[in-house]
Structures are given as C-alpha cells and as structure tokens.
Design a protein around this motif. Structure first.
Motif, PDB file in Angstrom:
ATOM      1  N   THR A  53       0.867  -1.184   0.000  1.00 27.02           N
ATOM      2  CA  THR A  53       0.000   0.000   0.000  1.00 27.02           C
ATOM      3  C   THR A  53       0.903   1.233   0.000  1.00 27.02           C
ATOM      4  N   ALA A  54       0.364   2.361  -0.417  1.00 30.22           N
ATOM      5  CA  ALA A  54       1.151   3.595  -0.452  1.00 30.22           C
ATOM      6  C   ALA A  54       1.538   4.034   0.961  1.00 30.22           C
ATOM      7  N   LYS A  57       4.681   0.066   5.298  1.00 27.55           N
ATOM      8  CA  LYS A  57       6.097   0.028   5.663  1.00 27.55           C
ATOM      9  C   LYS A  57       6.771  -1.230   5.139  1.00 27.55           C
ATOM     10  N   ALA A  58       6.091  -1.939   4.236  1.00 25.38           N
ATOM     11  CA  ALA A  58       6.637  -3.173   3.684  1.00 25.38           C
ATOM     12  C   ALA A  58       6.733  -3.064   2.162  1.00 25.38           C
ATOM     13  N   VAL A  59       7.659  -3.835   1.609  1.00 23.09           N
ATOM     14  CA  VAL A  59       7.840  -3.886   0.165  1.00 23.09           C
ATOM     15  C   VAL A  59       8.006  -5.353  -0.243  1.00 23.09           C
ATOM     16  N   LYS A 117       6.957   6.271  13.148  1.00 29.89           N
ATOM     17  CA  LYS A 117       5.545   5.896  13.011  1.00 29.89           C
ATOM     18  C   LYS A 117       4.833   6.627  11.882  1.00 29.89           C
ATOM     19  N   ASN A 118       5.166   7.885  11.648  1.00 33.56           N
ATOM     20  CA  ASN A 118       4.447   8.686  10.653  1.00 33.56           C
ATOM     21  C   ASN A 118       5.126   8.703   9.282  1.00 33.56           C
ATOM     22  N   VAL A 119       6.082   7.815   9.028  1.00 35.76           N
ATOM     23  CA  VAL A 119       6.800   7.769   7.750  1.00 35.76           C
ATOM     24  C   VAL A 119       6.497   6.447   7.048  1.00 35.76           C
ATOM     25  N   TRP A 120       6.114   6.564   5.765  1.00 32.47           N
ATOM     26  CA  TRP A 120       5.829   5.373   4.955  1.00 32.47           C
ATOM     27  C   TRP A 120       7.062   5.059   4.123  1.00 32.47           C
ATOM     28  N   LEU A 121       7.303   3.806   3.875  1.00 34.90           N
ATOM     29  CA  LEU A 121       8.493   3.383   3.125  1.00 34.90           C
ATOM     30  C   LEU A 121       8.543   4.026   1.742  1.00 34.90           C
ATOM     31  N   ALA A 122       7.408   4.140   1.076  1.00 35.32           N
ATOM     32  CA  ALA A 122       7.374   4.710  -0.273  1.00 35.32           C
ATOM     33  C   ALA A 122       7.821   6.173  -0.313  1.00 35.32           C
TER      34      ALA A 122
END
Length: 150
Positions: A53-54, A57-59, A117-122
C-alpha cells in the motif's frame, strides 16, 4: 555391462573397456540433474519491487537467478538512505534462500522496525541489495541493487 542402484540412482558400469579409457567421476548433484555446466555461476538480480500500500512500511521484492548455477543462501538488504530529505542509514536484512538457475522468488521486507511511526516506506529514499554481503560470486555483480526515490 552391470547395473547398480545407489542412493536411488541407476548406474551403468561398462565392463571390458579398452586400455585407453580414462576414469571419470560424477557428483551426486550432477547425477541428479542439480549440477551446472562447468564454469557456470549464479546471477542474482532484483527484477522489481512493489509496495503493498502507499501508506505501508513493507515492500515485496522479486528476485531472479538469471545465471547458470544455483545461488547459495545469502542476504537481501534494505537500506533507508533518506527520511523526509534527511540523510539516514537505517538497515534491515532478511535471508534470501538458495535459488536454482532460472528460478525466481518474491520476498517481503517489513521496514516498520526502522521507520518512524508517521513515515511510509514509499516516501523514503532506499536501496535494495541482493547478496548484500557479496558471498555469491556472480556473472554480473553490477545488477544486485536498485534504488527508490534516488
């Protein structure tokens, strides 16, 4: 001609060979079809990666062994290099299982343990590296890594 069964393999032994015949040996791997051509080496590469998902935190990472020999167990590394434009060096590693020649595998790397917590991997800048510890001698060492948001 004699036939013997050894560890599930059928061996044929020829009797009465000429004096000029040379002995040879064959490994169990070659006999079972696992062996590779002489001099062949693996070639691990990251074919693609996709985010579940956008705001995740996983790829999911698609790895391929494009070489002519099996690859041994090695390490797939994700290194986050920038978070919100600020340089970082956060790392997470997972085991990349052995891959037979021409085979591929999808693996998931969950980076939640190294991201705020507030940062997404993308939204980060990161590098993925197959065989991060350079344990595998490959036909092309230059295709082991890919970048996101470089």
């Amino acid at each position: 001609m004699k036939r013997k069964r050894l560890a599930g393999m059928l061996l044929t032994i020829l009797a009465g060979l000429s004096a000029s015949a040379q002995p040879f040996s064959i490994s169990a791997g070659e006999a079972s079809g696992i062996g590779s051509a002489k001099g062949a080496v693996p070639d691990l590469r990251i074919s693609e990666f996709v985010f579940a998902t956008a705001k995740g935190k996983a790829v999911r990472v698609h790895l391929v062994n494009a070489g002519g020999a099996p690859s041994p167990l090695c390490i797939l590394r994700l290194t986050v290099r920038k978070i919100n434009g600020v340089p970082a060096g956060r790392v997470i590693e997972i085991k990349l299982p052995p891959l037979a020649p021409g085979k591929d595998k999808w693996l998931v790397i969950d980076a939640s343990s190294i991201l705020p917590k507030n940062v997404w991997l993308a939204s980060t800048t990161f590098k993925l590296n197959a065989d991060a510890t350079s344990i595998v001698t490959e036909s092309d060492e230059a295709n082991n890594e890919v970048w996101h948001n470089l």
